[in-house]
Design a protein around this motif. Structure first.
Motif, mmCIF file in Angstrom:
data_model
loop_
_atom_site.group_PDB
_atom_site.id
_atom_site.type_symbol
_atom_site.label_atom_id
_atom_site.label_comp_id
_atom_site.label_asym_id
_atom_site.label_seq_id
_atom_site.Cartn_x
_atom_site.Cartn_y
_atom_site.Cartn_z
ATOM 1 N N ARG A 66 0.815 -1.213 0.000
ATOM 2 C CA ARG A 66 0.000 0.000 0.000
ATOM 3 C C ARG A 66 0.846 1.259 0.000
ATOM 4 O O ARG A 66 0.330 2.366 0.072
ATOM 5 N N GLY A 67 2.138 1.116 -0.076
ATOM 6 C CA GLY A 67 3.041 2.256 -0.106
ATOM 7 C C GLY A 67 4.475 1.770 -0.068
ATOM 8 O O GLY A 67 4.747 0.573 0.065
ATOM 9 N N LYS A 68 5.427 2.703 -0.177
ATOM 10 C CA LYS A 68 6.839 2.327 -0.207
ATOM 11 C C LYS A 68 7.307 1.706 1.103
ATOM 12 O O LYS A 68 8.214 0.883 1.111
ATOM 13 N N MET A 69 6.707 2.086 2.216
ATOM 14 C CA MET A 69 7.125 1.594 3.529
ATOM 15 C C MET A 69 6.326 0.372 3.991
ATOM 16 O O MET A 69 6.515 -0.102 5.096
ATOM 17 N N ASP A 70 5.435 -0.139 3.159
ATOM 18 C CA ASP A 70 4.582 -1.273 3.530
ATOM 19 C C ASP A 70 5.396 -2.569 3.484
ATOM 20 O O ASP A 70 5.757 -3.056 2.408
ATOM 21 N N ASP A 71 5.683 -3.103 4.648
ATOM 22 C CA ASP A 71 6.453 -4.348 4.739
ATOM 23 C C ASP A 71 5.578 -5.526 5.190
ATOM 24 O O ASP A 71 6.062 -6.499 5.747
ATOM 25 N N THR A 72 4.289 -5.428 4.924
ATOM 26 C CA THR A 72 3.336 -6.455 5.353
ATOM 27 C C THR A 72 3.749 -7.838 4.869
ATOM 28 O O THR A 72 3.770 -8.793 5.649
ATOM 29 N N ARG A 73 4.070 -7.940 3.605
ATOM 30 C CA ARG A 73 4.443 -9.242 3.040
ATOM 31 C C ARG A 73 5.659 -9.815 3.765
ATOM 32 O O ARG A 73 5.655 -10.971 4.184
ATOM 33 N N GLN A 74 6.698 -9.017 3.945
ATOM 34 C CA GLN A 74 7.930 -9.503 4.554
ATOM 35 C C GLN A 74 7.715 -9.920 6.012
ATOM 36 O O GLN A 74 8.225 -10.947 6.453
ATOM 37 N N VAL A 75 6.955 -9.119 6.760
ATOM 38 C CA VAL A 75 6.719 -9.420 8.177
ATOM 39 C C VAL A 75 5.923 -10.713 8.324
ATOM 40 O O VAL A 75 6.295 -11.612 9.090
ATOM 41 N N LEU A 76 4.826 -10.824 7.579
ATOM 42 C CA LEU A 76 3.995 -12.022 7.702
ATOM 43 C C LEU A 76 4.709 -13.264 7.169
ATOM 44 O O LEU A 76 4.573 -14.346 7.742
ATOM 45 N N GLU A 77 5.492 -13.114 6.091
ATOM 46 C CA GLU A 77 6.271 -14.258 5.598
ATOM 47 C C GLU A 77 7.275 -14.723 6.648
ATOM 48 O O GLU A 77 7.475 -15.924 6.824
ATOM 49 N N ALA A 78 7.889 -13.784 7.346
ATOM 50 C CA ALA A 78 8.850 -14.150 8.394
ATOM 51 C C ALA A 78 8.163 -14.956 9.494
ATOM 52 O O ALA A 78 8.706 -15.964 9.962
ATOM 53 N N PHE A 79 6.971 -14.524 9.892
ATOM 54 C CA PHE A 79 6.240 -15.282 10.911
ATOM 55 C C PHE A 79 5.850 -16.668 10.396
ATOM 56 O O PHE A 79 5.972 -17.661 11.117
ATOM 57 N N VAL A 80 5.386 -16.744 9.168
ATOM 58 C CA VAL A 80 4.996 -18.045 8.606
ATOM 59 C C VAL A 80 6.194 -18.987 8.563
ATOM 60 O O VAL A 80 6.081 -20.166 8.901
ATOM 61 N N HIS A 81 7.350 -18.476 8.183
ATOM 62 C CA HIS A 81 8.541 -19.318 8.099
ATOM 63 C C HIS A 81 9.097 -19.686 9.475
ATOM 64 O O HIS A 81 9.600 -20.791 9.654
ATOM 65 N N ASP A 82 9.016 -18.769 10.439
ATOM 66 C CA ASP A 82 9.675 -18.984 11.723
ATOM 67 C C ASP A 82 8.813 -19.673 12.773
ATOM 68 O O ASP A 82 9.353 -20.320 13.674
ATOM 69 N N LEU A 83 7.507 -19.524 12.696
ATOM 70 C CA LEU A 83 6.647 -20.181 13.679
ATOM 71 C C LEU A 83 6.640 -21.681 13.429
ATOM 72 O O LEU A 83 6.703 -22.128 12.279
ATOM 73 N N PRO A 84 6.530 -22.489 14.479
ATOM 74 C CA PRO A 84 6.387 -23.927 14.279
ATOM 75 C C PRO A 84 5.145 -24.201 13.429
ATOM 76 O O PRO A 84 4.165 -23.448 13.493
ATOM 77 N N LEU A 85 5.205 -25.258 12.650
ATOM 78 C CA LEU A 85 4.131 -25.560 11.704
ATOM 79 C C LEU A 85 2.773 -25.620 12.387
ATOM 80 O O LEU A 85 1.816 -24.998 11.946
ATOM 81 N N GLU A 86 2.684 -26.348 13.473
ATOM 82 C CA GLU A 86 1.404 -26.467 14.168
ATOM 83 C C GLU A 86 1.000 -25.152 14.826
ATOM 84 O O GLU A 86 -0.155 -24.774 14.815
ATOM 85 N N GLY A 87 1.943 -24.452 15.410
ATOM 86 C CA GLY A 87 1.636 -23.200 16.079
ATOM 87 C C GLY A 87 1.254 -22.087 15.126
ATOM 88 O O GLY A 87 0.504 -21.181 15.485
ATOM 89 N N GLY A 88 1.755 -22.132 13.916
ATOM 90 C CA GLY A 88 1.483 -21.087 12.946
ATOM 91 C C GLY A 88 0.208 -21.290 12.158
ATOM 92 O O GLY A 88 -0.150 -20.447 11.337
ATOM 93 N N ARG A 89 -0.506 -22.396 12.420
ATOM 94 C CA ARG A 89 -1.716 -22.688 11.640
ATOM 95 C C ARG A 89 -2.753 -21.572 11.722
ATOM 96 O O ARG A 89 -3.378 -21.237 10.724
ATOM 97 N N ILE A 90 -2.924 -20.995 12.899
ATOM 98 C CA ILE A 90 -3.936 -19.946 13.063
ATOM 99 C C ILE A 90 -3.565 -18.733 12.224
ATOM 100 O O ILE A 90 -4.403 -18.181 11.502
ATOM 101 N N LEU A 91 -2.304 -18.323 12.294
ATOM 102 C CA LEU A 91 -1.848 -17.185 11.486
ATOM 103 C C LEU A 91 -1.995 -17.481 10.000
ATOM 104 O O LEU A 91 -2.491 -16.648 9.239
ATOM 105 N N MET A 92 -1.576 -18.666 9.587
ATOM 106 C CA MET A 92 -1.654 -19.017 8.169
ATOM 107 C C MET A 92 -3.099 -19.016 7.678
ATOM 108 O O MET A 92 -3.380 -18.537 6.570
ATOM 109 N N GLN A 93 -4.018 -19.510 8.498
ATOM 110 C CA GLN A 93 -5.434 -19.501 8.106
ATOM 111 C C GLN A 93 -5.951 -18.076 8.012
ATOM 112 O O GLN A 93 -6.708 -17.739 7.101
#
Length: 116
Positions: A66-93
């Protein structure tokens, strides 16, 4: 004695061989990377979690900042990659459910990561 009718495509010997191989399996289990028996339900749960991870990462790839400073994709991708698979299910959904609305993804990003 009654005659045994053969199926035109499957022989009786094939059926006997298949049933004997199935009965030798015992309880439904598969081998894991740790060489321990893993219940089939556990394997199915992991496969579903992995599929959800792929879906959430695909949803994030289609996110338009939504702008030059929007890092939404990078932040959420980092959480998806770093959270344990089972623990990250809620975020991924949540990512998959919110993917049609960029504003909701931004709100989700702010909920998970708000630097002070």
């Amino acid at each position: 004695m009654a005659a045994i009718y053969e199926h035109p495509f499957v022989s009786t010997a094939d059926i006997v061989a298949e049933s004997s191989s199935l009965s030798s399996l015992g309880s439904p289990a598969l081998f894991s990377k740790d060489s321990e028996l893993t219940p089939v339900s556990e394997v199915i749960r992991r496969e579903r979690a992995l599929a959800l991870k792929v879906d959430s990462l695909d949803a994030l790839r289609s996110y338009i900042p939504r702008g030059k400073m929007d890092d939404t994709r990078q932040v959420l991708e980092a959480f998806v990659h770093d959270l344990p698979l089972e623990g990250g299910r809620i975020l991924m959904q949540e990512i998959v459910d919110s993917s049609a609305t960029p504003k909701k993804l931004l709100q989700l990003r702010n909920f998970w990561w708000m630097p002070y």
